[in-house]
Design a protein around this motif. Sequence first.
Motif, PDB file in Angstrom:
ATOM      1  N   ARG A   1       0.827  -1.212   0.000  1.00 21.45           N
ATOM      2  CA  ARG A   1       0.000   0.000   0.000  1.00 21.45           C
ATOM      3  C   ARG A   1       0.856   1.254   0.000  1.00 21.45           C
ATOM      4  O   ARG A   1       0.515   2.252  -0.631  1.00 21.45           O
ATOM      5  N   THR A   2       1.986   1.214   0.725  1.00 22.98           N
ATOM      6  CA  THR A   2       2.800   2.418   0.904  1.00 22.98           C
ATOM      7  C   THR A   2       4.187   2.329   0.270  1.00 22.98           C
ATOM      8  O   THR A   2       4.843   3.341   0.082  1.00 22.98           O
ATOM      9  N   GLY A   3       4.650   1.105  -0.008  1.00 18.99           N
ATOM     10  CA  GLY A   3       6.003   0.913  -0.523  1.00 18.99           C
ATOM     11  C   GLY A   3       7.048   0.864   0.572  1.00 18.99           C
ATOM     12  O   GLY A   3       8.231   0.674   0.293  1.00 18.99           O
ATOM     13  N   ALA A   4       6.637   1.029   1.834  1.00 22.83           N
ATOM     14  CA  ALA A   4       7.601   0.991   2.943  1.00 22.83           C
ATOM     15  C   ALA A   4       8.257  -0.381   2.998  1.00 22.83           C
ATOM     16  O   ALA A   4       7.603  -1.410   2.878  1.00 22.83           O
ATOM     17  N   SER A   5       9.577  -0.366   3.176  1.00 25.00           N
ATOM     18  CA  SER A   5      10.354  -1.599   3.177  1.00 25.00           C
ATOM     19  C   SER A   5      11.240  -1.638   4.415  1.00 25.00           C
ATOM     20  O   SER A   5      11.736  -0.604   4.862  1.00 25.00           O
ATOM     21  N   ARG A   6      11.436  -2.853   4.946  1.00 26.95           N
ATOM     22  CA  ARG A   6      12.276  -3.004   6.136  1.00 26.95           C
ATOM     23  C   ARG A   6      12.975  -4.363   6.079  1.00 26.95           C
ATOM     24  O   ARG A   6      12.375  -5.361   5.666  1.00 26.95           O
ATOM     25  N   GLY A   7      14.240  -4.423   6.492  1.00 27.23           N
ATOM     26  CA  GLY A   7      14.983  -5.675   6.511  1.00 27.23           C
ATOM     27  C   GLY A   7      14.321  -6.694   7.425  1.00 27.23           C
ATOM     28  O   GLY A   7      13.746  -6.339   8.455  1.00 27.23           O
ATOM     29  N   TYR A   8      14.378  -7.964   7.039  1.00 23.00           N
ATOM     30  CA  TYR A   8      13.765  -9.036   7.824  1.00 23.00           C
ATOM     31  C   TYR A   8      14.794 -10.077   8.249  1.00 23.00           C
ATOM     32  O   TYR A   8      14.846 -10.465   9.403  1.00 23.00           O
ATOM     33  N   ALA A   9      15.616 -10.556   7.317  1.00 22.30           N
ATOM     34  CA  ALA A   9      16.648 -11.543   7.626  1.00 22.30           C
ATOM     35  C   ALA A   9      17.769 -11.432   6.601  1.00 22.30           C
ATOM     36  O   ALA A   9      17.528 -11.106   5.441  1.00 22.30           O
ATOM     37  N   HIS A  10      18.990 -11.726   7.033  1.00 20.20           N
ATOM     38  CA  HIS A  10      20.174 -11.646   6.169  1.00 20.20           C
ATOM     39  C   HIS A  10      20.942 -12.962   6.244  1.00 20.20           C
ATOM     40  O   HIS A  10      20.754 -13.744   7.167  1.00 20.20           O
ATOM     41  N   GLY A  11      21.837 -13.183   5.276  1.00 23.27           N
ATOM     42  CA  GLY A  11      22.696 -14.354   5.294  1.00 23.27           C
ATOM     43  C   GLY A  11      22.121 -15.569   4.597  1.00 23.27           C
ATOM     44  O   GLY A  11      22.552 -16.689   4.851  1.00 23.27           O
ATOM     45  N   LEU A  12      21.170 -15.368   3.690  1.00 18.42           N
ATOM     46  CA  LEU A  12      20.590 -16.480   2.943  1.00 18.42           C
ATOM     47  C   LEU A  12      21.429 -16.754   1.699  1.00 18.42           C
ATOM     48  O   LEU A  12      22.093 -15.861   1.179  1.00 18.42           O
ATOM     49  N   SER A  13      21.376 -17.992   1.209  1.00 20.93           N
ATOM     50  CA  SER A  13      22.128 -18.318  -0.004  1.00 20.93           C
ATOM     51  C   SER A  13      21.453 -17.721  -1.240  1.00 20.93           C
ATOM     52  O   SER A  13      22.113 -17.354  -2.193  1.00 20.93           O
ATOM     53  N   MET A  14      20.138 -17.651  -1.221  1.00 15.83           N
ATOM     54  CA  MET A  14      19.353 -17.020  -2.279  1.00 15.83           C
ATOM     55  C   MET A  14      17.904 -17.060  -1.810  1.00 15.83           C
ATOM     56  O   MET A  14      17.532 -17.959  -1.076  1.00 15.83           O
ATOM     57  N   ALA A  15      17.128 -16.121  -2.216  1.00 17.04           N
ATOM     58  CA  ALA A  15      15.709 -16.135  -1.855  1.00 17.04           C
ATOM     59  C   ALA A  15      14.892 -16.163  -3.139  1.00 17.04           C
ATOM     60  O   ALA A  15      14.072 -15.305  -3.406  1.00 17.04           O
ATOM     61  N   ASN A  16      15.171 -17.182  -3.938  1.00 18.68           N
ATOM     62  CA  ASN A  16      14.542 -17.334  -5.244  1.00 18.68           C
ATOM     63  C   ASN A  16      13.067 -17.696  -5.116  1.00 18.68           C
ATOM     64  O   ASN A  16      12.236 -17.188  -5.841  1.00 18.68           O
ATOM     65  N   GLY A  17      12.754 -18.584  -4.204  1.00 24.49           N
ATOM     66  CA  GLY A  17      11.381 -18.931  -3.878  1.00 24.49           C
ATOM     67  C   GLY A  17      11.214 -18.760  -2.382  1.00 24.49           C
ATOM     68  O   GLY A  17      12.097 -19.131  -1.617  1.00 24.49           O
ATOM     69  N   VAL A  18      10.131 -18.146  -1.954  1.00 21.43           N
ATOM     70  CA  VAL A  18       9.922 -17.872  -0.527  1.00 21.43           C
ATOM     71  C   VAL A  18       8.521 -18.316  -0.144  1.00 21.43           C
ATOM     72  O   VAL A  18       7.553 -18.022  -0.846  1.00 21.43           O
ATOM     73  N   VAL A  19       8.413 -19.025   0.975  1.00 24.91           N
ATOM     74  CA  VAL A  19       7.117 -19.443   1.497  1.00 24.91           C
ATOM     75  C   VAL A  19       7.147 -19.320   3.014  1.00 24.91           C
ATOM     76  O   VAL A  19       8.193 -19.505   3.645  1.00 24.91           O
ATOM     77  N   ARG A  20       5.999 -18.975   3.597  1.00 22.34           N
ATOM     78  CA  ARG A  20       5.882 -18.826   5.055  1.00 22.34           C
ATOM     79  C   ARG A  20       4.923 -19.880   5.560  1.00 22.34           C
ATOM     80  O   ARG A  20       3.803 -20.005   5.078  1.00 22.34           O
ATOM     81  N   SER A  21       5.361 -20.658   6.550  1.00 15.85           N
ATOM     82  CA  SER A  21       4.496 -21.696   7.111  1.00 15.85           C
ATOM     83  C   SER A  21       3.574 -21.093   8.162  1.00 15.85           C
ATOM     84  O   SER A  21       3.742 -19.940   8.583  1.00 15.85           O
ATOM     85  N   SER A  22       2.596 -21.870   8.603  1.00 19.06           N
ATOM     86  CA  SER A  22       1.603 -21.369   9.555  1.00 19.06           C
ATOM     87  C   SER A  22       2.209 -21.003  10.902  1.00 19.06           C
ATOM     88  O   SER A  22       1.661 -20.183  11.623  1.00 19.06           O
TER      89      SER A  22
END
Length: 195
Positions: free
Chosen positions: A133-154
């Motif tokens: 809605r606003t475009g606001a962005s904030r860091g969440y996690a660092h040090g991943l090998s790649m974030a090509n596909g992302v999914v969040r579990s329950s």
Amino acid sequence: MSATIRARLAAAAVAAAAAVSVLGTGHAAALPRTPDDTPMCAGAGKPRTVLAEPAAFEAVAFDTSGRMLVSDVLGNRLVAVDRPGAAPRKVATVRAPGGIAPLPDGRVLVGSGSGPTALLAPDAASLATVDPRTGASRGYAHGLSMANGVVRSSDGTVYASSAVAPAIDRVGPSHRVPGAVEFGACATASASCPT
């Protein structure tokens, strides 16, 4: 130049050569340009172009309001289509965006560091939260090998896939990256897998 970087560059050159040999280089090898050129499964109906512009779309997802979000890996941007027929609009600048995962509060997680940069900078990918809605962005996690596909579990755990390493990074609700599920060494997430 270190041996590691030379090895990664060599691997990238081999992958590019393999892609050219499989996909070809001439007009006949081009990807479909129109819905009529798109091969479809029997009974699927006629395809319809939803979004077409000069871009390298990596992932698509829908947020909790039904907004379609698309990551443009070469354009370094997250694009939104607010409703059917609406013009696409840039939501946020994200470096080499990859996967997109909706969050319950309307924001989305967006992978950063997808594509060729992951070959040269291992463990430099990251996740950011973006509010469409606003475009606001904030860091969440660092040090991943790649974030090509992302999914969040329950339970709030986030999994990010890599196209260059045989692993899936796991990010706990605390936003820490404790380890990856290594394929080959361990086929599924289990007690015997690295944590």
